[in-house]
Scaffold this motif. Structure first.
Motif, PDB file in Angstrom:
ATOM      1  N   ILE A  45       1.073  -1.403  -0.015  1.00 56.49           N
ATOM      2  CA  ILE A  45      -0.087  -0.004   0.387  1.00 56.49           C
ATOM      3  C   ILE A  45       1.325   1.391   0.528  1.00 56.49           C
ATOM      4  CG2 ILE A  45      -2.092  -1.204   1.170  1.00 56.49           C
ATOM      5  CD1 ILE A  45      -1.093   0.166   3.745  1.00 56.49           C
ATOM      6  N   GLY A  46       2.220   0.972   0.055  1.00 55.45           N
ATOM      7  CA  GLY A  46       3.258   2.457  -0.419  1.00 55.45           C
ATOM      8  C   GLY A  46       3.593   2.717   1.069  1.00 55.45           C
ATOM      9  N   PRO A  47       3.774   4.186   1.263  1.00 53.85           N
ATOM     10  CA  PRO A  47       4.559   4.126   2.553  1.00 53.85           C
ATOM     11  C   PRO A  47       3.106   5.452   4.042  1.00 53.85           C
ATOM     12  CG  PRO A  47       4.561   6.170   0.673  1.00 53.85           C
ATOM     13  CD  PRO A  47       4.735   5.048   0.269  1.00 53.85           C
ATOM     14  N   GLY A  48       2.202   5.098   2.995  1.00 57.04           N
ATOM     15  CA  GLY A  48       1.276   5.310   3.887  1.00 57.04           C
ATOM     16  C   GLY A  48      -0.201   6.071   3.609  1.00 57.04           C
ATOM     17  N   PRO A  87       2.421  -4.744  -6.723  1.00 58.27           N
ATOM     18  CA  PRO A  87       3.396  -4.032  -5.939  1.00 58.27           C
ATOM     19  C   PRO A  87       3.157  -2.480  -5.695  1.00 58.27           C
ATOM     20  CG  PRO A  87       4.006  -3.761  -8.898  1.00 58.27           C
ATOM     21  CD  PRO A  87       2.815  -4.279  -8.233  1.00 58.27           C
ATOM     22  N   GLY A  88       4.013  -2.076  -4.951  1.00 57.23           N
ATOM     23  CA  GLY A  88       3.971  -1.196  -3.781  1.00 57.23           C
ATOM     24  C   GLY A  88       5.791   0.123  -3.742  1.00 57.23           C
ATOM     25  N   ALA A 107      -3.234  -0.818  -6.084  1.00 58.89           N
ATOM     26  CA  ALA A 107      -3.630  -1.768  -5.376  1.00 58.89           C
ATOM     27  C   ALA A 107      -5.278  -0.877  -4.597  1.00 58.89           C
ATOM     28  CB  ALA A 107      -2.456  -0.753  -3.682  1.00 58.89           C
ATOM     29  N   LYS A 108      -5.107   0.006  -5.300  1.00 56.16           N
ATOM     30  CA  LYS A 108      -6.824   0.898  -4.343  1.00 56.16           C
ATOM     31  C   LYS A 108      -8.176  -0.546  -4.886  1.00 56.16           C
ATOM     32  CE  LYS A 108      -8.424   5.088  -3.732  1.00 56.16           C
ATOM     33  NZ  LYS A 108      -8.306   6.339  -4.492  1.00 56.16           N
ATOM     34  N   LYS A 109      -7.444  -0.664  -6.164  1.00 51.40           N
ATOM     35  CA  LYS A 109      -8.334  -1.628  -7.175  1.00 51.40           C
ATOM     36  C   LYS A 109      -9.009  -2.285  -6.441  1.00 51.40           C
ATOM     37  CE  LYS A 109      -9.605  -3.192 -11.438  1.00 51.40           C
ATOM     38  NZ  LYS A 109      -8.991  -2.735 -12.961  1.00 51.40           N
ATOM     39  N   CYS A 110      -7.658  -3.780  -5.808  1.00 45.45           N
ATOM     40  CA  CYS A 110      -7.472  -5.058  -5.763  1.00 45.45           C
ATOM     41  C   CYS A 110      -8.469  -4.735  -4.159  1.00 45.45           C
ATOM     42  CB  CYS A 110      -6.765  -5.525  -5.454  1.00 45.45           C
ATOM     43  SG  CYS A 110      -5.446  -6.023  -6.851  1.00 45.45           S
ATOM     44  N   ILE A 111      -8.073  -3.802  -3.688  1.00 45.64           N
ATOM     45  CA  ILE A 111      -8.540  -3.601  -2.015  1.00 45.64           C
ATOM     46  C   ILE A 111     -10.320  -2.947  -2.228  1.00 45.64           C
ATOM     47  CG2 ILE A 111      -9.085  -1.929   0.233  1.00 45.64           C
ATOM     48  CD1 ILE A 111      -6.007  -1.539  -0.368  1.00 45.64           C
ATOM     49  N   GLU A 112     -10.366  -2.553  -2.709  1.00 48.26           N
ATOM     50  CA  GLU A 112     -11.896  -1.735  -2.788  1.00 48.26           C
ATOM     51  C   GLU A 112     -12.487  -3.490  -3.526  1.00 48.26           C
ATOM     52  OE1 GLU A 112     -11.457   2.090  -3.870  1.00 48.26           O
ATOM     53  OE2 GLU A 112     -11.529   1.200  -6.084  1.00 48.26           O
ATOM     54  N   GLU A 113     -12.275  -4.400  -4.933  1.00 44.51           N
ATOM     55  CA  GLU A 113     -12.762  -5.238  -5.054  1.00 44.51           C
ATOM     56  C   GLU A 113     -13.180  -6.476  -3.985  1.00 44.51           C
ATOM     57  OE1 GLU A 113     -10.528  -6.895  -8.777  1.00 44.51           O
ATOM     58  OE2 GLU A 113     -11.745  -9.062  -8.006  1.00 44.51           O
ATOM     59  N   SER A 114     -11.822  -6.551  -2.899  1.00 42.65           N
ATOM     60  CA  SER A 114     -11.846  -7.632  -1.798  1.00 42.65           C
ATOM     61  C   SER A 114     -13.634  -7.506  -1.145  1.00 42.65           C
ATOM     62  CB  SER A 114     -10.493  -7.559  -1.157  1.00 42.65           C
ATOM     63  OG  SER A 114      -9.940  -8.055  -2.056  1.00 42.65           O
ATOM     64  N   ILE A 155      -9.416 -11.694  -1.434  1.00 43.46           N
ATOM     65  CA  ILE A 155      -8.885 -11.377  -0.613  1.00 43.46           C
ATOM     66  C   ILE A 155      -7.929 -10.499  -0.212  1.00 43.46           C
ATOM     67  CG2 ILE A 155      -7.575 -11.896   2.071  1.00 43.46           C
ATOM     68  CD1 ILE A 155     -10.043 -13.418   1.431  1.00 43.46           C
ATOM     69  N   SER A 156      -7.783  -9.455  -0.089  1.00 44.36           N
ATOM     70  CA  SER A 156      -6.151  -8.234   0.231  1.00 44.36           C
ATOM     71  C   SER A 156      -5.628  -8.690   1.429  1.00 44.36           C
ATOM     72  CB  SER A 156      -6.759  -6.650   0.081  1.00 44.36           C
ATOM     73  OG  SER A 156      -7.350  -7.102  -0.930  1.00 44.36           O
ATOM     74  N   LEU A 157      -4.557  -9.251   1.035  1.00 44.77           N
ATOM     75  CA  LEU A 157      -3.828  -9.293   2.329  1.00 44.77           C
ATOM     76  C   LEU A 157      -2.934  -8.072   2.153  1.00 44.77           C
ATOM     77  CD1 LEU A 157      -2.446 -10.927   4.829  1.00 44.77           C
ATOM     78  CD2 LEU A 157      -1.006 -12.274   3.189  1.00 44.77           C
ATOM     79  N   VAL A 158      -2.654  -6.788   3.072  1.00 40.31           N
ATOM     80  CA  VAL A 158      -1.753  -5.264   2.621  1.00 40.31           C
ATOM     81  C   VAL A 158      -0.876  -5.658   3.846  1.00 40.31           C
ATOM     82  CG1 VAL A 158      -4.273  -4.413   2.412  1.00 40.31           C
ATOM     83  CG2 VAL A 158      -3.265  -4.287   5.183  1.00 40.31           C
ATOM     84  N   SER A 159       0.549  -4.997   2.973  1.00 39.77           N
ATOM     85  CA  SER A 159       1.587  -5.143   3.225  1.00 39.77           C
ATOM     86  C   SER A 159       1.756  -3.585   3.336  1.00 39.77           C
ATOM     87  CB  SER A 159       2.681  -5.426   2.752  1.00 39.77           C
ATOM     88  OG  SER A 159       2.791  -7.184   3.660  1.00 39.77           O
ATOM     89  N   SER A 160       2.655  -2.618   4.569  1.00 40.26           N
ATOM     90  CA  SER A 160       3.167  -1.245   3.922  1.00 40.26           C
ATOM     91  C   SER A 160       4.385  -1.690   2.797  1.00 40.26           C
ATOM     92  CB  SER A 160       4.205  -0.777   5.330  1.00 40.26           C
ATOM     93  OG  SER A 160       5.312  -1.086   5.313  1.00 40.26           O
ATOM     94  N   GLY A 161       4.628  -0.577   2.578  1.00 41.69           N
ATOM     95  CA  GLY A 161       5.448  -0.199   0.826  1.00 41.69           C
ATOM     96  C   GLY A 161       5.006  -1.125   0.382  1.00 41.69           C
ATOM     97  N   ASP A 162       6.119  -2.188   0.069  1.00 43.03           N
ATOM     98  CA  ASP A 162       5.816  -3.442  -1.356  1.00 43.03           C
ATOM     99  C   ASP A 162       5.664  -4.610  -0.649  1.00 43.03           C
ATOM    100  OD1 ASP A 162       6.325  -3.663  -4.586  1.00 43.03           O
ATOM    101  OD2 ASP A 162       7.426  -5.543  -2.735  1.00 43.03           O
TER     102      ASP A 162
END
Ligand code: SAH
Length: 257
Positions: A11-14, A115-116, A23-30, A77-84
């Motif tokens: 999700i990038g630095p914040g 990728p982030g 990233a946004k699209k995948c989160i929205e779709e989940s 599902i989205s498994l979110v991590s900061s940065g990449d």
């Protein structure tokens, strides 16, 4: 049964503008979002109507399995991590677990790493152009890698005159890392070598300290879990508070005519 999808999303630095549209699209779709509580908080506004599973450090293996099982049951599902997610994130663990479970791309769940913008990108952008040529990245977390191996890597990077990016420079339990690193680097580099400490890049608590190898330990109080340290090499110079690593054009061209 239709297999689900597992997005492993950096999700990038914040700050939302540094999150990719994908990233946004995948989160929205989940339907289901899984991540550390701090990362969940960063995407809070995007996931209000979703099933959310937060976790703390040490629960990573459990969460990787849970994410896979949700996808196997047909969910997205989205498994979110900061940065990449592929840099000290969850991507490696998920693929290890999948490999152990006998997963194959052809007939298994759909897996996509999104990728982030990693801390090395975001932090370097804030302080100048420190990563213009060859650099090495080392994590100082010795939870999963023994400290002597980490020091061997720093030593190799120092010998090779790489600019060095340090992730996880300090935690509550570990404060010796930067001291050991400084002592080792001073065998190869000038005490005046530029060093930047970037804390919470692109978040509300952002703080930037520009210092040098000799004085770096004076700033350990402001370090903590969310800082990245960038140490220059023999070509790095400071100009107007910025850390600059030359690209090398000066050896061929006159820059200002
Ligand atoms: N996957 C992440 C790294 C996770 S390891 C990425 O690609 O950025 C955690 C370390 O990342 C922290 O200890 C810190 O060194 C760095 N980090 C992550 N976000 C940061 C930020 N916003 N500002 C500065 N450093 C950050």
């Amino acid at each position: 049964m239709t297999k689900g999808k597992l997005y492993i999303v950096g999700i990038g630095p914040g700050y939302e503008e540094h999150m990719t549209p994908r990233a946004k699209k995948c989160i929205e779709e989940s339907e289901v979002i899984i991540g550390y509580s701090t990362y969940i908080a960063l995407v809070q506004h995007l996931i209000k109507d979703k099933e959310i599973h937060e976790y703390s450090m040490t629960q990573e293996v459990e969460r990787a399995n849970q994410a896979i099982e949700f996808a196997e049951s047909g969910k997205t599902i989205s498994l979110v991590s900061s940065g990449d997610a592929g840099i000290y994130g969850m991507a490696g663990l998920v693929y290890e677990v999948l490999a152990d479970r006998g997963w194959k791309r052809e007939n298994g769940i759909y897996v996509e790493i999104v990728p982030g913008v990693s801390a090395l990108n975001s932090c370097s952008a804030l302080i100048g152009s420190p990563l213009m040529t060859d650099f090495a990245v080392v994590s100082m977390s010795d939870l999963l890698v023994p400290w002597d191996i980490i020091m061997q890597r720093v030593d190799a990077a120092a010998k090779g005159d790489y600019v060095i990016v340090i992730y996880n420079p300090q935690s509550k339990k570990r404060i010796h890392q930067l001291r050991d690193t400084k002592d080792l680097l001073l065998k190869y580099r000038e005490p005046s070598t530029p060093v930047a400490i970037v804390k919470a890049a692109y978040r509300d608590a952002q703080k930037i300290i520009m210092t040098d190898l000799e004085h770096v330990l004076e700033h350990t109080d402001s370090l903590g879990m969310l800082s990245t340290v960038i140490i220059g090499n023999s070509s790095t110079f400071m100009h107007d508070g910025l850390m600059i690593n030359p690209r090398g054009y000066k050896s061929k061209y006159t820059l200002v005519k």
